[in-house]
Scaffold this active site. Structure first.
Site, PDB file in Angstrom:
ATOM      1  N   ASN A   1      49.834  45.433  35.461  1.00  0.00           N
ATOM      2  CA  ASN A   1      49.653  46.016  36.798  1.00  0.00           C
ATOM      3  C   ASN A   1      50.485  47.296  36.937  1.00  0.00           C
ATOM      4  OD1 ASN A   1      51.171  45.458  39.933  1.00  0.00           O
ATOM      5  ND2 ASN A   1      49.063  46.145  39.745  1.00  0.00           N
TER       6      ASN A   1
ATOM      7  N   CYS B   1      58.297  41.872  45.435  1.00  0.00           N
ATOM      8  CA  CYS B   1      58.273  42.640  46.683  1.00  0.00           C
ATOM      9  C   CYS B   1      59.623  43.327  46.929  1.00  0.00           C
ATOM     10  CB  CYS B   1      57.921  41.722  47.856  1.00  0.00           C
ATOM     11  SG  CYS B   1      57.824  42.638  49.396  1.00  0.00           S
TER      12      CYS B   1
ATOM     13  N   GLN C   1      49.263  33.622  47.055  1.00  0.00           N
ATOM     14  CA  GLN C   1      50.631  33.997  46.695  1.00  0.00           C
ATOM     15  C   GLN C   1      51.619  33.596  47.789  1.00  0.00           C
ATOM     16  OE1 GLN C   1      52.451  38.028  46.906  1.00  0.00           O
ATOM     17  NE2 GLN C   1      52.468  37.934  44.665  1.00  0.00           N
TER      18      GLN C   1
ATOM     19  N   ASP D   1      49.411  51.522  38.502  1.00  0.00           N
ATOM     20  CA  ASP D   1      48.781  52.826  38.262  1.00  0.00           C
ATOM     21  C   ASP D   1      47.394  52.761  37.636  1.00  0.00           C
ATOM     22  OD1 ASP D   1      51.096  53.795  39.309  1.00  0.00           O
ATOM     23  OD2 ASP D   1      51.892  54.587  37.426  1.00  0.00           O
TER      24      ASP D   1
ATOM     25  N   GLY E   1      45.741  47.555  42.433  1.00  0.00           N
ATOM     26  CA  GLY E   1      46.306  47.492  43.784  1.00  0.00           C
ATOM     27  C   GLY E   1      45.839  48.634  44.659  1.00  0.00           C
TER      28      GLY E   1
HETATM   29  C1  LIG Z   1      50.538  47.985  51.137  1.00  0.00           C
HETATM   30  C2  LIG Z   1      50.954  47.160  49.949  1.00  0.00           C
HETATM   31  C3  LIG Z   1      51.083  45.790  50.101  1.00  0.00           C
HETATM   32  C4  LIG Z   1      51.474  45.009  49.001  1.00  0.00           C
HETATM   33  N1  LIG Z   1      51.593  43.651  49.166  1.00  0.00           N
HETATM   34  C5  LIG Z   1      51.948  42.888  48.102  1.00  0.00           C
HETATM   35  C6  LIG Z   1      52.033  41.464  48.221  1.00  0.00           C
HETATM   36  O1  LIG Z   1      51.769  40.880  49.289  1.00  0.00           O
HETATM   37  N2  LIG Z   1      52.416  40.756  47.129  1.00  0.00           N
HETATM   38  C7  LIG Z   1      52.691  41.363  45.917  1.00  0.00           C
HETATM   39  O2  LIG Z   1      53.034  40.687  44.939  1.00  0.00           O
HETATM   40  N3  LIG Z   1      52.582  42.702  45.774  1.00  0.00           N
HETATM   41  C8  LIG Z   1      52.218  43.462  46.825  1.00  0.00           C
HETATM   42  N4  LIG Z   1      52.060  44.815  46.659  1.00  0.00           N
HETATM   43  C9  LIG Z   1      52.182  45.392  45.305  1.00  0.00           C
HETATM   44  C10 LIG Z   1      50.817  45.436  44.608  1.00  0.00           C
HETATM   45  O3  LIG Z   1      50.303  44.141  44.424  1.00  0.00           O
HETATM   46  C11 LIG Z   1      50.930  46.112  43.217  1.00  0.00           C
HETATM   47  O4  LIG Z   1      51.831  45.374  42.436  1.00  0.00           O
HETATM   48  C12 LIG Z   1      51.421  47.545  43.311  1.00  0.00           C
HETATM   49  O5  LIG Z   1      50.771  48.260  44.335  1.00  0.00           O
HETATM   50  C13 LIG Z   1      51.245  48.276  41.973  1.00  0.00           C
HETATM   51  O6  LIG Z   1      49.898  48.319  41.598  1.00  0.00           O
HETATM   52  P1  LIG Z   1      48.986  49.666  41.815  1.00  0.00           P
HETATM   53  O7  LIG Z   1      49.689  50.773  41.090  1.00  0.00           O
HETATM   54  O8  LIG Z   1      47.657  49.309  41.242  1.00  0.00           O
HETATM   55  O9  LIG Z   1      48.963  49.919  43.280  1.00  0.00           O
HETATM   56  C14 LIG Z   1      51.710  45.614  47.741  1.00  0.00           C
HETATM   57  C15 LIG Z   1      51.566  46.994  47.612  1.00  0.00           C
HETATM   58  C16 LIG Z   1      51.192  47.771  48.694  1.00  0.00           C
HETATM   59  C17 LIG Z   1      51.043  49.262  48.498  1.00  0.00           C
END
Ligand SMILES: Cc1cc2nc3c(=O)[nH]c(=O)nc-3n(C[C@H](O)[C@H](O)[C@H](O)COP(=O)(O)O)c2cc1C
Length: 330
Positions: free
Chosen positions: A200, A100, A70, A202, A224
């Site tokens: 994506n 982001c 990415q 939760d 995530g």
């Molecule tokens: C610590 C952290 C770092 C993340 N880094 C990125 C990243 O580098 N690129 C990206 O597209 N999303 C990033 N995200 C977002 C996650 O990819 C994901 O979209 C988000 O956490 C929601 O999914 P979840 O509910 O399964 O956690 C990050 C999230 C967290 C908490």
């Protein structure tokens, strides 16, 4: 293999997570059942300047493939140049970060900032598709805030310029990581494009992964935050999707083995100093909720040397196994 074939074979996707989904962790997730893994986001401006650490982030190996790298940035020309560089490596897809919400990234016009400028977002996608030797995907949020949902328009724009798949995090930029992901909007995007959609937001358990697929019709499920300290979620979700049965959680022996292996791999990749420091947060996550975990975390957070950390891990598991056995005898 097309991304649709990859997802049909295994719909479970490791999310890109800065500071977490580096090469060693991606391989672990892959071995435990992820079908597709995303790298941490990589700055295109740093890449173009040949920044040493940034280029190190491109490290990969056949063991983790198929892999998505990415990138983030805000200028179509720089994005194209970086896509050209990245796609010359052993990568399967390039992903563009449009989600982001971190202020530093927004200030540079990248990440979620692109949700407010679909024209520029489209130019960037078009430039990257034109310059990349591998197919390109994009990861978006629902929109800037609840009054400005753009996910459907953006996904359609992506499809029109040749993007191969879109990941939708079911939150707005304004939500950050709070509130609930709105899966109904993921379903709306799925119904409005022909390219594969990865849902994506939760997904915390194997059952959530199946529920997201059932409720949204998405082609892939990206996980995530739930992977922190729990790469086994991929094994659990994979087995649940295949058989309807969730396997037992990892044994203490397996947990210990993965922690040691993760530490060794990080030290090998980054050197002892940085590797041990990077590993601390993982060790905290791996022991979350475990008996005596708080004391273990307190101890390892002061250690800089891999041999000392390994000794602490061994002592910790010895004590936990001992106390488990003791409590079983009572
Ligand atoms: C610590 C952290 C770092 C993340 N880094 C990125 C990243 O580098 N690129 C990206 O597209 N999303 C990033 N995200 C977002 C996650 O990819 C994901 O979209 C988000 O956490 C929601 O999914 P979840 O509910 O399964 O956690 C990050 C999230 C967290 C908490």
């Amino acid at each position: 293999m097309s991304i649709l074939e990859i997802l049909k074979n295994n719909a479970l996707v490791l999310a890109p997570m800065a500071g977490i989904t580096d090469f060693p962790f991606r391989v672990i997730c892959k071995e435990l059942g992820a079908g597709l893994v995303f790298s941490e986001m990589v700055s295109v401006e740093a890449l173009i300047r040949d920044h040493k650490r940034t280029c190190g982030m491109l490290h990969t190996d056949p063991a983790e493939r198929p892999v998505v790298f990415q990138v983030f940035g805000s200028k179509p020309a720089s994005m194209a140049e970086a896509a050209h560089i990245v796609s010359q490596g052993e990568v399967d897809f390039i992903d563009i970060n449009m989600g982001c919400p971190v202020p530093k990234i927004l200030k540079s016009g990248a990440g979620s900032a692109l949700l407010r400028n679909i024209g520029l977002a489209k130019d960037i996608m078009s430039a990257v598709v034109g310059a990349s030797k591998v197919p390109v995907t994009v990861k978006i949020r629902l929109g800037w805030d609840a009054k400005n949902f753009v996910a459907v328009d953006l996904a359609q724009a992506a499809e029109s310029v040749g993007i191969t798949a879109v990941t939708v995090h079911g939150r707005t930029k304004a939500q950050g990581f709070s509130g609930h992901a709105d899966w109904s909007m993921i379903k709306q995007v799925k119904n409005s494009v022909r390219i594969p959609v990865i849902g994506n937001g939760d997904v915390c358990t194997a059952r959530d992964a199946k529920r997201m697929m059932d409720e949204t019709g998405c082609d892939g499920v990206m996980i995530g935050r739930a992977i922190r300290g729990n790469p086994w979620i991929f094994r659990e979700a994979r087995q649940y999707l295949q058989t309807g049965v969730v396997p037992s959680p990892p044994s203490l022996e397996e947990r210990q083995a993965i922690m040691l292996r993760h530490l060794n791999d990080l030290v090998k990749l980054l050197g002892e100093n940085i590797g041990v420091r990077e590993m601390r947060k993982h060790l905290c996550w791996y022991t979350k909720g475990l008996h005596g975990g708080a004391e273990f975390r307190e101890r390892i957070n002061h250690l800089d040397n891999a041999a000392d950390v390994k000794r602490e891990i061994a002592d910790y598991f010895m004590s936990v196994t001992g106390s488990t056995m003791a409590s079983q005898q009572v």
